[in-house]
Enzyme design. Structure first.
Site, PDB file in Angstrom:
ATOM      1  N   ASP A   1       0.836  -1.191   0.000  1.00  0.00           N
ATOM      2  CA  ASP A   1       0.000   0.000   0.000  1.00  0.00           C
ATOM      3  C   ASP A   1       0.875   1.246   0.000  1.00  0.00           C
ATOM      4  O   ASP A   1       2.028   1.222   0.454  1.00  0.00           O
ATOM      5  CB  ASP A   1      -0.899   0.025   1.240  1.00  0.00           C
ATOM      6  CG  ASP A   1      -1.904  -1.121   1.263  1.00  0.00           C
ATOM      7  OD1 ASP A   1      -2.225  -1.632   0.178  1.00  0.00           O
ATOM      8  OD2 ASP A   1      -2.334  -1.490   2.368  1.00  0.00           O
ATOM      9  N   LYS A   2       0.331   2.338  -0.484  1.00  0.00           N
ATOM     10  CA  LYS A   2       1.070   3.596  -0.562  1.00  0.00           C
ATOM     11  C   LYS A   2       1.763   3.937   0.753  1.00  0.00           C
ATOM     12  O   LYS A   2       2.943   4.301   0.772  1.00  0.00           O
ATOM     13  CB  LYS A   2       0.122   4.726  -0.958  1.00  0.00           C
ATOM     14  CG  LYS A   2       0.754   6.114  -0.923  1.00  0.00           C
ATOM     15  CD  LYS A   2      -0.271   7.194  -1.238  1.00  0.00           C
ATOM     16  CE  LYS A   2       0.351   8.581  -1.105  1.00  0.00           C
ATOM     17  NZ  LYS A   2      -0.637   9.651  -1.385  1.00  0.00           N
TER      18      LYS A   2
END
Length: 340
Positions: free
Chosen positions: A163-164
């Site tokens: 995830d970012k």
């Protein structure tokens, strides 16, 4: 009038790479004539047949941007029905999506690299793959700049994602043979991935806990994933092992081992047992101990090299924000190192 043929991507994943790879500033005006075979089709489908080297999604963006004309009329609706004999032109120009798969030089924290693969330590805040809202400045763009051969691979060799706002280790293929082999290793659960997390609420019960609960799209919020009942909702089986490393009055420090690789798996499973990650607001976590992003770090990555057969093990030290959060809980640097 002879027109210049656009450059076609060799990346089978990104049909929208097209001419932007060599000249994003160039614009080509391409005439079109609707034939009998296209009569009655939607405009986007007809143009897909007439301009087959470009993806339909790319053409839809151009239509909506006003790049398709029929005489003096601008056609802005992809669903517009066309008739045989109609003529016009399309301005083939870059869109944000068509420019997404371009090299962008960036500092990559590479911890291992050979001719077949590389392992890197992704910082929090870096998006892995271009998507709406993040067409540029992604890890994929950085990989294309790091290695020109990455353009020949689907997703520039990316075989799994973080995830970012999750930091830590990722493995990336540098050849198609290695990429296919790594995908098979991950599918066979032969790539060991361990994470470190800071979660809310003090831990209670056994120090090791297996969470085996299917994960699917949250029917009440399509931006979230959720634990689901497979008899009632679509989803996939998922399993995570949580191990307590340190218990504090404010929360708990956990080692998390993935046995499957579902979207947001650790975040969903942690929240489902009453321990949402610090600052993971999507799943009920609140900012605390200085953490402003979800407190999750891909700490350890281990697998058998698909070409050499060597057993590879990599570890990435906790990032500064998580170290400071632990210190806020009273866990000093030496204590952190002793646990790991």
């Amino acid at each position: 009038m002879k027109h210049q043929e656009p450059i076609i991507s060799t990346d089978p994943v990104s049909e929208d790479f097209d001419e932007a790879a060599e000249g994003a500033s160039e614009v080509e005006l391409r005439p079109w004539t609707i034939g009998v075979d296209q009569h009655g089709l939607r405009l986007d489908r007809a143009l897909s047949a007439l301009v087959p080297e470009f993806s339909r999604s790319y053409l839809q963006q151009l239509i909506e941007a006003g790049a398709v004309t029929q005489g003096e009329l601008t056609l802005r609706k992809p669903a517009h029905k066309v008739r045989a004999g109609e003529q016009g032109s399309i301005e083939l120009r870059p869109t944000p999506q068509s420019q997404a798969f371009l090299p962008e030089a960036m500092a990559l924290d590479i911890v291992h690299e050979d001719e077949h693969l590389l392992v890197l330590n992704k910082p929090a805040g870096l998006v892995v793959h271009p998507a709406p809202g993040n067409w540029r400045g992604t890890l994929l763009n950085g990989l294309l700049a790091h290695d020109a051969k990455a353009a020949q691979l689907p997703r520039a060799g990316i075989v799994h994602r973080l995830d970012k706002d999750t930091s830590g280790l990722m493995v990336v293929a540098r050849t198609r043979t290695t990429m296919d082999a790594l995908v098979k290793l991950i599918a066979a659960r032969e790539v060991s991935r361990q994470y470190l997390a800071l979660a809310q609420q003090p831990w209670s019960g056994p120090v090791r806990r297996e969470v085996e609960a299917a994960i699917g799209r949250d029917p009440r919020n399509r931006l979230r994933m959720a634990v689901v009942d497979l008899l009632r909702q679509p989803g996939k089986p998922a399993k995570t092992t949580f191990e307590l490393l340190y218990n504090a009055a404010q929360g708990c420090w956990l080692r998390c081992t993935l046995h499957t690789g579902r979207t947001h798996q650790i975040r969903v499973h942690a929240a489902s047992i009453g321990h949402p990650l610090l600052a993971d607001t999507l799943y009920g976590g609140a900012p605390a101990a200085g953490m402003s992003r979800q407190a999750l770090h891909a700490w350890r990555l281990a697998f058998t090299h698909p070409v050499s057969g060597r057993e590879l093990v990599f570890k990435a030290a906790l990032p500064q924000d998580m170290r400071e959060a632990l210190a806020d809980w009273g866990v000093g640097y030496n204590a952190q190192q002793d646990v790991l």
